[in-house]
Design a protein around this motif. Structure first.
Motif, PDB file in Angstrom:
ATOM      1  N   MET A 103       0.827  -1.208   0.000  1.00  0.00           N
ATOM      2  CA  MET A 103       0.000   0.000   0.000  1.00  0.00           C
ATOM      3  C   MET A 103       0.861   1.257   0.000  1.00  0.00           C
ATOM      4  SD  MET A 103      -3.188   0.802  -0.242  1.00  0.00           S
ATOM      5  CE  MET A 103      -4.409   2.071   0.158  1.00  0.00           C
ATOM      6  N   GLY A 130      -0.742  -1.231  -9.261  1.00  0.00           N
ATOM      7  CA  GLY A 130      -1.437  -2.330  -8.593  1.00  0.00           C
ATOM      8  C   GLY A 130      -2.211  -3.260  -9.501  1.00  0.00           C
ATOM      9  N   ALA A 171      -5.156  -3.096 -10.484  1.00  0.00           N
ATOM     10  CA  ALA A 171      -6.543  -3.276 -10.037  1.00  0.00           C
ATOM     11  C   ALA A 171      -7.470  -2.407 -10.885  1.00  0.00           C
ATOM     12  CB  ALA A 171      -6.681  -2.908  -8.567  1.00  0.00           C
ATOM     13  N   GLU A 204     -13.250  -3.830  -7.833  1.00  0.00           N
ATOM     14  CA  GLU A 204     -12.550  -4.997  -7.293  1.00  0.00           C
ATOM     15  C   GLU A 204     -12.238  -4.863  -5.796  1.00  0.00           C
ATOM     16  OE1 GLU A 204     -10.436  -6.610 -11.401  1.00  0.00           O
ATOM     17  OE2 GLU A 204      -9.200  -5.570  -9.925  1.00  0.00           O
ATOM     18  N   LYS A 205     -12.960  -3.949  -5.148  1.00  0.00           N
ATOM     19  CA  LYS A 205     -12.872  -3.781  -3.686  1.00  0.00           C
ATOM     20  C   LYS A 205     -11.479  -3.331  -3.250  1.00  0.00           C
ATOM     21  CE  LYS A 205     -14.552  -6.162   0.515  1.00  0.00           C
ATOM     22  NZ  LYS A 205     -15.998  -5.961   0.582  1.00  0.00           N
ATOM     23  N   THR A 206     -11.078  -2.159  -3.747  1.00  0.00           N
ATOM     24  CA  THR A 206      -9.777  -1.606  -3.402  1.00  0.00           C
ATOM     25  C   THR A 206      -9.893  -0.105  -3.144  1.00  0.00           C
ATOM     26  OG1 THR A 206      -9.104  -0.958  -5.648  1.00  0.00           O
ATOM     27  CG2 THR A 206      -8.684  -3.264  -4.989  1.00  0.00           C
ATOM     28  N   THR A 230     -18.168  -0.762  -0.709  1.00  0.00           N
ATOM     29  CA  THR A 230     -17.268  -1.922  -0.858  1.00  0.00           C
ATOM     30  C   THR A 230     -17.837  -3.159  -0.161  1.00  0.00           C
ATOM     31  OG1 THR A 230     -15.891  -1.324   1.078  1.00  0.00           O
ATOM     32  CG2 THR A 230     -15.203  -0.488  -1.094  1.00  0.00           C
ATOM     33  N   ALA A 262     -13.712  -9.299  -2.896  1.00  0.00           N
ATOM     34  CA  ALA A 262     -12.299  -8.938  -3.010  1.00  0.00           C
ATOM     35  C   ALA A 262     -11.600  -9.771  -4.073  1.00  0.00           C
ATOM     36  CB  ALA A 262     -11.610  -9.121  -1.668  1.00  0.00           C
ATOM     37  N   HIS A 304      -8.097  -8.829  -4.804  1.00  0.00           N
ATOM     38  CA  HIS A 304      -6.668  -8.671  -4.540  1.00  0.00           C
ATOM     39  C   HIS A 304      -6.353  -8.842  -3.055  1.00  0.00           C
ATOM     40  CE1 HIS A 304      -6.121  -7.019  -8.610  1.00  0.00           C
ATOM     41  NE2 HIS A 304      -7.278  -6.425  -8.396  1.00  0.00           N
ATOM     42  N   GLY A 305      -5.112  -9.194  -2.772  1.00  0.00           N
ATOM     43  CA  GLY A 305      -4.621  -9.226  -1.399  1.00  0.00           C
ATOM     44  C   GLY A 305      -5.174 -10.363  -0.566  1.00  0.00           C
ATOM     45  N   ASP A 327     -13.558  -2.265   2.911  1.00  0.00           N
ATOM     46  CA  ASP A 327     -12.188  -2.284   2.421  1.00  0.00           C
ATOM     47  C   ASP A 327     -11.376  -1.138   3.021  1.00  0.00           C
ATOM     48  OD1 ASP A 327     -10.142  -3.319   0.457  1.00  0.00           O
ATOM     49  OD2 ASP A 327     -10.215  -1.187  -0.063  1.00  0.00           O
ATOM     50  N   GLY A 350      -8.469   0.021   2.144  1.00  0.00           N
ATOM     51  CA  GLY A 350      -7.891   0.882   1.120  1.00  0.00           C
ATOM     52  C   GLY A 350      -8.854   1.967   0.681  1.00  0.00           C
TER      53      GLY A 350
END
Length: 203
Positions: free
Chosen positions: A76, A117, A119, A123-125, A163, A168, A170-171, A185, A187
């Motif tokens: 991050m 990233g 993303a 995509e929930k970021t 979100t 999710a 990613h991560g 999320d 982020g």
């Protein structure tokens, strides 16, 4: 120039103020270090430029982003530093912030994060907090800066809460599969704080 320095100072303050909450949020879906990463990262960014005599906003943002990248080389931290450094490219040669240059700043910030990233919105970021705010800035570009920033902060807050409708991708949160949908999320909360800081200096 003073507006961007004020913004970086406010980001430093707001990330430190929200450090514990970010740790709490991140401990549910990540490794719990987000609060420290953001508070340390934005502190490094601001401290690197707070006494600068440079008038080129792009150069100042590059220095801030580079310092952040060095201070917090986590995922991050790297993403947020990439946002600052992409914004630095977009605002090279700019000496004053206007409605249009703030839009350029946030557009480039988003581009930097997306490029690094890989993303996408939805995509929930972080992007799901930032992107709705950018759309609102575009739609209201002719309004006063206090009005634009207030609407952007509200949009980012809504984006953060939305979100909880996303799975999710990613991560660490992605390993939860369908169970990740109900979680907020962290982020996207960082994006909400970016817009809160914007509103704070504009109102």
């Amino acid at each position: 120039m003073k507006d961007i320095l004020k913004y970086l100072k406010t980001l430093d303050e707001i990330m430190n103020k929200n450090k514990d909450y970010l740790i709490e949020l991140d401990s549910v879906v990540g490794d719990g270090d987000l609060g420290l990463t953001m508070s340390d990262g934005y502190a490094a960014a601001y401290n690197a430029v707070k006494d600068t005599e440079e008038t080129d906003i792009g150069k100042v943002l590059y220095t801030a982003g580079k310092s952040m990248a060095n201070a917090v080389p986590s995922t991050m931290g790297t993403l947020m530093a990439s946002g600052l450094m992409q914004a630095a490219k977009a605002l090279r040669g700019v000496n004053e912030m206007t409605n249009e240059t703030w839009l350029q700043f946030f557009n480039a910030y988003e581009e930097g994060v997306m490029n690094r990233g890989k993303a996408k919105v939805g995509e929930k970021t972080f992007l799901d907090g930032l992107h709705p705010a950018i759309e609102v800035i575009k739609e209201n570009i002719e309004s006063s800066l206090p009005d634009i920033s207030k609407r952007a902060a509200e949009a980012a807050d809504t984006g953060f809460h939305n979100t909880t409708t996303m799975k999710a991708v990613h991560g660490r949160a992605a390993t939860r599969g369908e169970a990740s949908i109900a979680l907020e999320d962290p982020g996207a909360y960082v994006a909400k704080l970016l817009m809160e800081a914007f509103y704070s200096i504009a109102k």
